[in-house]
Design a protein around this motif. Structure first.
Motif, short mmCIF file in Angstrom:
data_model
loop_
_atom_site.label_atom_id
_atom_site.label_comp_id
_atom_site.label_asym_id
_atom_site.label_seq_id
_atom_site.Cartn_x
_atom_site.Cartn_y
_atom_site.Cartn_z
N LEU A 62 -18.05 -32.33 -15.77
CA LEU A 62 -18.52 -30.48 -15.23
C LEU A 62 -18.14 -31.14 -13.90
N ARG A 63 -18.81 -31.36 -13.28
CA ARG A 63 -19.14 -31.64 -12.24
C ARG A 63 -17.36 -31.86 -11.29
N ASN A 64 -16.88 -31.98 -11.26
CA ASN A 64 -15.74 -32.89 -11.34
C ASN A 64 -14.55 -31.07 -11.19
N ALA A 65 -14.94 -30.82 -12.05
CA ALA A 65 -14.45 -29.41 -12.62
C ALA A 65 -14.72 -28.42 -12.11
N ALA A 66 -16.07 -28.12 -11.62
CA ALA A 66 -16.58 -27.06 -11.51
C ALA A 66 -15.83 -26.23 -9.49
N PRO A 67 -14.70 -26.55 -8.69
CA PRO A 67 -14.23 -26.75 -7.71
C PRO A 67 -13.69 -25.08 -8.75
N ALA A 68 -12.88 -25.53 -9.73
CA ALA A 68 -11.45 -24.58 -9.71
C ALA A 68 -12.61 -23.19 -10.05
N SER A 69 -13.71 -23.33 -11.23
CA SER A 69 -15.18 -22.19 -11.68
C SER A 69 -15.20 -21.98 -10.60
N LEU A 70 -15.82 -22.29 -9.82
CA LEU A 70 -16.52 -21.55 -8.14
C LEU A 70 -15.53 -21.00 -7.11
N THR A 71 -13.98 -21.19 -7.28
CA THR A 71 -12.92 -20.57 -6.36
C THR A 71 -12.65 -19.35 -7.02
N THR A 72 -12.81 -19.60 -8.61
CA THR A 72 -12.09 -18.87 -9.39
C THR A 72 -13.48 -17.35 -8.92
N LEU A 73 -14.76 -17.74 -9.13
CA LEU A 73 -15.68 -16.79 -8.82
C LEU A 73 -15.88 -15.96 -7.53
N SER A 74 -15.57 -17.31 -7.05
CA SER A 74 -15.52 -15.90 -5.39
C SER A 74 -14.55 -15.42 -5.00
N LEU A 75 -13.12 -15.69 -5.68
CA LEU A 75 -12.17 -14.49 -5.68
C LEU A 75 -12.48 -13.20 -6.64
N SER A 76 -13.46 -13.86 -7.54
CA SER A 76 -13.80 -12.46 -8.25
C SER A 76 -14.87 -11.64 -8.54
N PHE A 77 -15.93 -12.44 -7.44
CA PHE A 77 -17.26 -11.47 -6.96
C PHE A 77 -16.14 -10.46 -5.76
N ILE A 78 -15.17 -10.16 -5.32
CA ILE A 78 -14.27 -9.82 -4.28
C ILE A 78 -14.12 -8.03 -5.94
N GLY A 79 -13.04 -8.98 -5.94
CA GLY A 79 -13.11 -7.47 -6.69
C GLY A 79 -14.06 -6.90 -7.92
#
Length: 312
Positions: A231-248
């Protein structure tokens, strides 16, 4: 790490400055004769000129911008042109509502999306088609449509939740929770689906790497392997998605606030735009940009913690 934080803060400040500058000049370029609009249809030319001088619109545009910016950096966002209310006071009253919706939806989407994506990646089988259907549904049903459906069914028909209005937490925690359940739910579906899909894909990719197979062969338990390494190595994809989703989500709250008649920044911005109240529009825009930048910096720092390569 400190150098990385400094770069991100500097980039955030520059982004805020660029956005508010462009917004200011675009608003003035396309708002027409603001003084005439605010003075009313029966106003004479002399009355319009007086109004123009009162608002400072007779000054060069760059001077108006510098006047606004120099006050904004000190926390003074001016006064509303239509209500004479302090813009800062108007935002202070409505900001908690928007924050509850946007931040609450982001946190819930993060928990549900990461959990669903991880589960689908580990279990696979029949869960994959179910996740794909959920993702398609999240993309297909816009937030305003879902808000209308939720309000019609759970509020109007069943009467489980209030159809409109917002109750502050300090007034009644139970009523506060009841007033935000439907709006937050309307915002969560699409973001959860996106986060789940990205988490699933990233987790599957990490599970197939050589180092994970090596750790398995050394007898590392499946739970520890998943929680500590995968999960630590897979986290960047989820965090990037969350940052973009927050704008939406911030833009989505504007529609949801109107559906549920919530006194948030969205409804304030909508009213101010209609009445050409530029100080209020600029104040709301500044706060929105600051929120986006702050959340993105926090998520970038989380990515840097999860993956040190990001700092380079």
């Amino acid at each position: 790490m400190l150098t990385y934080v400094g770069r991100r803060l500097a980039g955030g400040v520059l982004l805020v400055l660029i956005v508010v500058t462009l917004t200011f000049f675009v608003l003035h370029a396309f708002s027409g004769d603001i003084a005439a609009s605010l003075s009313g249809k029966t106003a004479t030319a002399a009355q319009i000129d007086v109004r123009r001088r009162q608002l400072g619109l007779d000054q060069p545009l760059f001077s108006q911008y510098w006047e606004w910016l120099s006050h904004a950096v000190r926390g003074d966002l001016g006064t509303s042109w239509t209500t004479s209310e302090s813009v800062s006071d108007a935002i202070d009253v409505r900001l908690p509502v928007t924050l509850v919706l946007a931040v609450g939806a982001t946190l819930i989407s993060a928990v549900l999306g990461i959990a669903a994506g991880t589960w689908a990646a580990v279990r696979r089988g029949a869960l994959d088609p179910v996740l794909q259907i959920f993702v398609v549904a999240g993309y297909a049903f816009p937030g305003f449509w879902l808000a209308l459906v939720l309000s019609s069914f759970f509020a109007v028909k069943l009467g489980w939740f209030p159809a409109t209005g917002y109750v502050p937490f300090t007034q009644s925690p139970g009523d506060w929770l009841s007033s935000i359940v439907l709006p937050v739910t309307a915002l969560v579906l699409g973001v959860t689906a996106t986060v789940a899909q990205q988490t699933r894909n990233a987790t599957v990719q990490v599970l197939g790497t050589d180092y994970v197979r090596t750790l398995r062969s050394r007898g590392l338990t499946a739970r520890r392997l998943l929680l500590v390494n995968v999960l630590r190595n897979a986290a960047p994809a989820s965090l990037t998605t969350l940052s973009l989703s927050f704008i939406g989500l911030l833009s989505g709250t504007i529609v949801v606030e109107n559906v549920f008649a919530l006194p948030g920044l969205g409804s304030l911005a909508n009213t101010a735009t209609t009445s050409r109240d530029i100080p209020v529009v600029m104040g709301v825009m500044l706060i929105m940009v600051l929120l986006v930048v702050a959340v993105n910096i926090v998520l970038d720092l989380a990515q840097a913690w999860a993956n040190p390569k990001v700092r380079i």
